[in-house]
Design a protein around this motif. Structure first.
Motif, PDB file in Angstrom:
ATOM      1  N   HIS A 141       0.951 -41.230  -5.085  1.00  0.00           N
ATOM      2  CA  HIS A 141       0.741 -39.821  -4.769  1.00  0.00           C
ATOM      3  C   HIS A 141       1.945 -38.974  -5.169  1.00  0.00           C
ATOM      4  O   HIS A 141       1.778 -37.856  -5.674  1.00  0.00           O
ATOM      5  CB  HIS A 141       0.433 -39.660  -3.282  1.00  0.00           C
ATOM      6  CG  HIS A 141      -0.983 -39.978  -2.937  1.00  0.00           C
ATOM      7  ND1 HIS A 141      -1.866 -39.037  -2.457  1.00  0.00           N
ATOM      8  CD2 HIS A 141      -1.679 -41.138  -3.032  1.00  0.00           C
ATOM      9  CE1 HIS A 141      -3.046 -39.610  -2.253  1.00  0.00           C
ATOM     10  NE2 HIS A 141      -2.948 -40.881  -2.591  1.00  0.00           N
ATOM     11  N   MET A 144       1.652 -38.506  -8.780  1.00  0.00           N
ATOM     12  CA  MET A 144       0.606 -37.520  -9.079  1.00  0.00           C
ATOM     13  C   MET A 144       1.136 -36.105  -8.913  1.00  0.00           C
ATOM     14  O   MET A 144       0.897 -35.230  -9.750  1.00  0.00           O
ATOM     15  CB  MET A 144      -0.602 -37.751  -8.173  1.00  0.00           C
ATOM     16  CG  MET A 144      -1.431 -38.970  -8.530  1.00  0.00           C
ATOM     17  SD  MET A 144      -2.861 -39.168  -7.426  1.00  0.00           S
ATOM     18  CE  MET A 144      -3.747 -40.484  -8.279  1.00  0.00           C
ATOM     19  N   ARG A 159      -5.763 -34.152  -5.230  1.00  0.00           N
ATOM     20  CA  ARG A 159      -6.664 -35.279  -4.982  1.00  0.00           C
ATOM     21  C   ARG A 159      -8.112 -34.991  -5.372  1.00  0.00           C
ATOM     22  O   ARG A 159      -8.938 -35.906  -5.377  1.00  0.00           O
ATOM     23  CB  ARG A 159      -6.635 -35.681  -3.500  1.00  0.00           C
ATOM     24  CG  ARG A 159      -5.299 -36.146  -2.980  1.00  0.00           C
ATOM     25  CD  ARG A 159      -5.415 -36.748  -1.583  1.00  0.00           C
ATOM     26  NE  ARG A 159      -6.168 -35.904  -0.666  1.00  0.00           N
ATOM     27  CZ  ARG A 159      -6.421 -36.197   0.602  1.00  0.00           C
ATOM     28  NH1 ARG A 159      -5.968 -37.348   1.092  1.00  0.00           N
ATOM     29  NH2 ARG A 159      -7.109 -35.378   1.370  1.00  0.00           N
ATOM     30  N   GLN A 166      -6.773 -35.463 -12.160  1.00  0.00           N
ATOM     31  CA  GLN A 166      -7.746 -36.533 -11.975  1.00  0.00           C
ATOM     32  C   GLN A 166      -8.671 -36.664 -13.181  1.00  0.00           C
ATOM     33  O   GLN A 166      -9.109 -37.772 -13.517  1.00  0.00           O
ATOM     34  CB  GLN A 166      -8.545 -36.310 -10.694  1.00  0.00           C
ATOM     35  CG  GLN A 166      -7.695 -36.241  -9.431  1.00  0.00           C
ATOM     36  CD  GLN A 166      -6.875 -37.505  -9.187  1.00  0.00           C
ATOM     37  OE1 GLN A 166      -7.181 -38.574  -9.719  1.00  0.00           O
ATOM     38  NE2 GLN A 166      -5.820 -37.381  -8.398  1.00  0.00           N
ATOM     39  N   ALA A 191      -7.396 -40.397  -2.695  1.00  0.00           N
ATOM     40  CA  ALA A 191      -7.483 -40.065  -4.113  1.00  0.00           C
ATOM     41  C   ALA A 191      -8.773 -40.607  -4.706  1.00  0.00           C
ATOM     42  O   ALA A 191      -9.370 -41.548  -4.174  1.00  0.00           O
ATOM     43  CB  ALA A 191      -6.281 -40.638  -4.864  1.00  0.00           C
TER      44      ALA A 191
END
Length: 332
Positions: A141, A144, A159, A166, A191
């Motif tokens: 995370h 990300m 997310r 994504q 996620a």
């Protein structure tokens, strides 16, 4: 499927033996790819979509690298991790966040305790509480979020499946597995979770370990992810985990375990293995991988610590605190 029974495509892959008596079985599927990517052998159903859970993380990390994530090797390994929550893991997550100008408040992982027993007990003794940074997916995370910052993308919705981050990860996942994504679910960390067959998962790890595109051209980003896993296996799991022991015992190997009995491992020469147990039992996962590697002759390869590999596959059953049985693989 029959009421009360296993799925029709599941086969016995391990037996539970107590005092010489088989008291039960684990069901599942396993695939082994040869160095050229063809199926060398398999058991069970290897072509239907399943959810690889955290086995997806190295491929997700590659998706982030492809769109600009730039981390030191050990932190890139942490981006691939289901970490144990040891101090160096937590420090690494904080380094990723700080490098992107973010804090723990930006993480959207569910609050949790460390997976590692010692780290969890130390936290509790100090009256510590569950926290997002301690959750085993916080490295992914944090990466990300760092990828979002690098691209100027929103961080509060990172997310969401339609977020550019994504979407980029999904494109990389479909590329490496060689399959369309049949199912997009939500993983335990919140996620997106993409489906693949066991063959597709093994092919993705094969592509990573070789550092090649599907056409055989060099893929420097994939090689970078694989090299990070090779160099820092403790960052991908933890110092006491069976995954770290396995990767340490096989020079050049990469691998990642996942919830619900998922596991993928690939060797430097392109051989790759993926498995999934139907009941999701964590205890049988290392037993099956050690046996799959043995069946394919990996324990006889030069430089492999065969005894260390075998030890990762030993799961004892206790009676009165003493070993009285074992979980025995049925892949031969």
């Amino acid at each position: 499927m029959p009421s009360g029974g296993p799925p029709v495509n599941a086969v016995p892959v391990a037996e539970i033996v107590r005092n010489g008596f088989v008291e039960g079985h684990h069901y599942g599927s396993v695939v082994a790819l040869a160095a050229d990517g063809t199926v060398e052998w398999s058991v069970g159903d290897i072509d239907v979509p399943m959810l690889p859970r955290s086995c997806n993380k190295p491929v997700q990390a590659l998706g982030m690298v492809r769109v600009g994530l730039d981390l030191p090797s050990e932190l890139l390994a942490l981006a691939c991790a289901s970490h144990s929550g040891e101090p160096f893991h937590i420090d690494g997550v904080r380094r990723i966040l700080a490098g992107a100008g973010l804090t723990e408040a930006d993480l959207q992982t569910p609050p949790d305790y460390p997976l590692d027993d010692d780290a969890r007990e130390a936290l509790i003794r100090e009256d510590g509480e569950r926290a997002p940074v301690l959750m085993n997916c916080s490295g992914k995370h944090a990466a990300m979020l760092a990828t979002c910052v690098a691209n100027g993308w929103p961080t509060d919705t990172y997310r969401e499946p339609d977020h550019p981050l994504q979407q980029a990860i999904a494109a990389t996942f479909a590329d490496l597995t060689g399959e369309p994504i049949a199912v997009t679910a939500v993983d335990g960390c919140g996620a997106p979770l993409f489906s693949a067959s066991l063959v597709g998962l093994a092919q993705a790890f094969r592509r990573l370990t070789l550092g090649e595109t599907d056409s055989g051209d060099a893929d420097l980003d994939a090689a970078r992810v694989a090299d990070a896993i090779r160099a820092h296996p403790a960052y991908v799991s933890g110092t006491t985990r069976d995954e770290r022991a396995l990767l340490t015992a096989i020079p050049g190997a990469i691998g990642k375990a996942g919830a619900e009995g998922c596991y993928a491992v690939a060797l430097r020469d392109g051989r790759a293995f993926a498995l999934k147990t139907d009941d999701g039992a964590a205890r049988v996962r290392p037993v099956l991988m050690a046996e799959a590697l043995r069946r394919s002759g990996v324990l006889d390869d030069e430089g492999v610590d065969s005894e260390a590999v075998r030890r990762t596959g030993v799961v004892e059953l206790l009676g009165g605190g003493r070993p009285v049985g074992e979980i025995r693989a049925l892949l031969s």
